[in-house]
Design an enzyme around this catalytic site. Structure first.
Site: not given
Ligand code: NAD
Ligand code: GLY
Length: 383
Positions: A127, A233, A251, A258
């Site tokens: 949890r 943020k 957003n 999206h």
């Molecule tokens: P990702 O996590 O896929 O990373 C992108 C690429 O970079 C991957 O291939 C990873 O292995 C590589 N990588 C990561 N760090 C590295 C580094 N320092 N050096 C070399 N390579 C590296 O992509 P992202 O853009 O970080 O995240 C996208 C995801 O985040 C999506 O699933 C999206 O929905 C989510 N997201 C979530 C929120 C939230 O509020 N939770 C907000 C925005 C995006």
């Molecule tokens: N990435 C949008 C949020 O965290 O609300």
């Protein structure tokens, strides 16, 4: 916490669940000390993927072991494919198998994908166990690691399964950004620009002035940018943790973004690229609705174009685009709610009527172009 001259802290104020975002270049090597200072001890599960593990896994493990932690590395695949119930289940299996306890720690070392799936697993195990975010992409440092949105995808939609679950610490080691692939870096810049448009016109002007430095990944500017985005943020999340109102402004660019990601089957664009196109076109829509001046569109389009990110909408019929927009999580009682700019630094959430958007889409862009880099917006079909 042990202070270093170049370490900076942003607080996320959520009462008992408040936490620090520490921005510390090279901070991965000091993570054990940061965790100790929070009273954490014992086992730590480090969730990462093979790419990030190769760069930073060893130094992170060393830092944790030196601070007395016992490390267990849990590897998930690289890419969006790791954001599933199945990989969440795999992480949970490892925690059970290795007898993790309530006070054990789960740590996400990677980008948004690793952060989202790890946070979700941490929210479920016993949890909820303490969860530390070590974001290594620009998207993760300025957005996904902060605010407690965790979760995974369902075959029928992105981020459909998840929980609000806050970390106890976010460590942004900006030096990790130096190994980021160029495409990922640029995509992150779109999310950075978003903060300027939604809330901070001075920050947007700073980006216009310093974009050259950011394209060269100059440390001083990168740290400033990560810090400012985290401050914004953190402020928004503290006011509206579970997105009942204000948090929706984060957003901006995402309603169309999206939709484009999903129409491109998550292969054509990475997230930030789709958000950049989304920002330009949501601004164009706002201009069409007479919510903002043409310069609000031009400034965003110019800044995005300077990075080399795409700004043009791919060709899709209106019905396909609208259907994809209707799958957005911000749809409420069948109505698409879209964040639209009124000026740089000020946005509003607006319900969109299908017929109005269809008319706008059919007309294409009616803004004057400004030279060769600003090619006219074209669209083939509105049906
Ligand atoms: P990702 O996590 O896929 O990373 C992108 C690429 O970079 C991957 O291939 C990873 O292995 C590589 N990588 C990561 N760090 C590295 C580094 N320092 N050096 C070399 N390579 C590296 O992509 P992202 O853009 O970080 O995240 C996208 C995801 O985040 C999506 O699933 C999206 O929905 C989510 N997201 C979530 C929120 C939230 O509020 N939770 C907000 C925005 C995006
Ligand atoms: N990435 C949008 C949020 O965290 O609300």
């Amino acid at each position: 916490m042990g202070q270093r001259h170049d370490q900076q802290t942003v607080k996320v104020g959520l009462g008992k669940r408040s936490y620090d975002i520490v921005i510390d270049p090279g901070g991965v090597q000091r993570l054990g000390t940061y965790c100790q200072a929070l009273g954490l001890s014992g086992k730590v599960g480090i969730v990462t993927n093979p790419t990030v593990d190769r760069y930073y896994g060893a130094s992170l493990r060393k830092a944790m072991v030196n601070a007395g932690f016992t490390c267990r590395t849990i590897r998930v695949p690289d890419g969006e494919q790791a954001k599933t119930v199945r990989w969440t289940s795999y992480i949970l299996d490892q925690l059970v198998k290795h007898r993790f306890e309530r006070r054990s720690v789960l740590m996400a070392l990677g980008g948004g994908v690793v952060g989202d799936v790890t946070g979700f697993a941490a929210s479920l195990y016993l949890r909820g166990i303490p969860f530390v975010q070590v974001p290594t992409t620009l998207v993760a440092q300025v957005d996904s690691s902060v605010g407690g949105k965790t979760g995974v995808n369902h075959p029928l939609g992105k981020n459909l399964i998840g929980a609000f679950y806050q970390p106890v610490l976010v460590l942004c080691d900006t030096e990790t950004l130096h190994t980021l692939p160029r495409r990922e870096w640029l995509a992150g810049l779109a999310e950075v620009m978003k903060y300027g448009v939604i809330i901070d016109k001075k920050f947007f002007a700073f980006l216009e002035e310093r974009m050259g430095h950011l394209l060269d990944v100059k440390d001083e500017d990168v740290i400033k940018v990560v810090k400012r985005c985290c401050e914004i943020k953190a402020w928004v999340v503290a006011k509206d943790e579970q997105e009942s109102g204000l948090r929706r402004i984060l957003n901006y660019g995402h309603t169309i973004g999206h939709a484009l990601e999903s129409l491109g089957r998550y292969k054509r664009y990475i997230h930030g690229e789709a958000v950049g196109i989304g920002m330009v076109h949501e601004a164009l829509l706002a201009h069409h609705l007479q919510l903002c001046s043409a310069s609000v569109v031009h400034r965003q389009r110019e800044l995005i174009q300077r990075t080399g990110l795409p700004v043009h909408m791919p060709v899709h019929s209106f019905s396909k685009l609208w259907a994809a927009m209707l799958h957005d999580k911000k749809v409420s009682q069948g109505i698409v709610h879209c964040v639209l700019p009124k000026s740089i630094g000020n946005v509003q959430v607006t319900p969109l009527e299908q017929r109005v958007v269809k008319r706008w889409y059919a007309r294409g862009v009616n803004l004057p172009t400004r030279g060769p880099a600003d090619a006219p917006f074209t669209r083939r079909s509105s049906r």
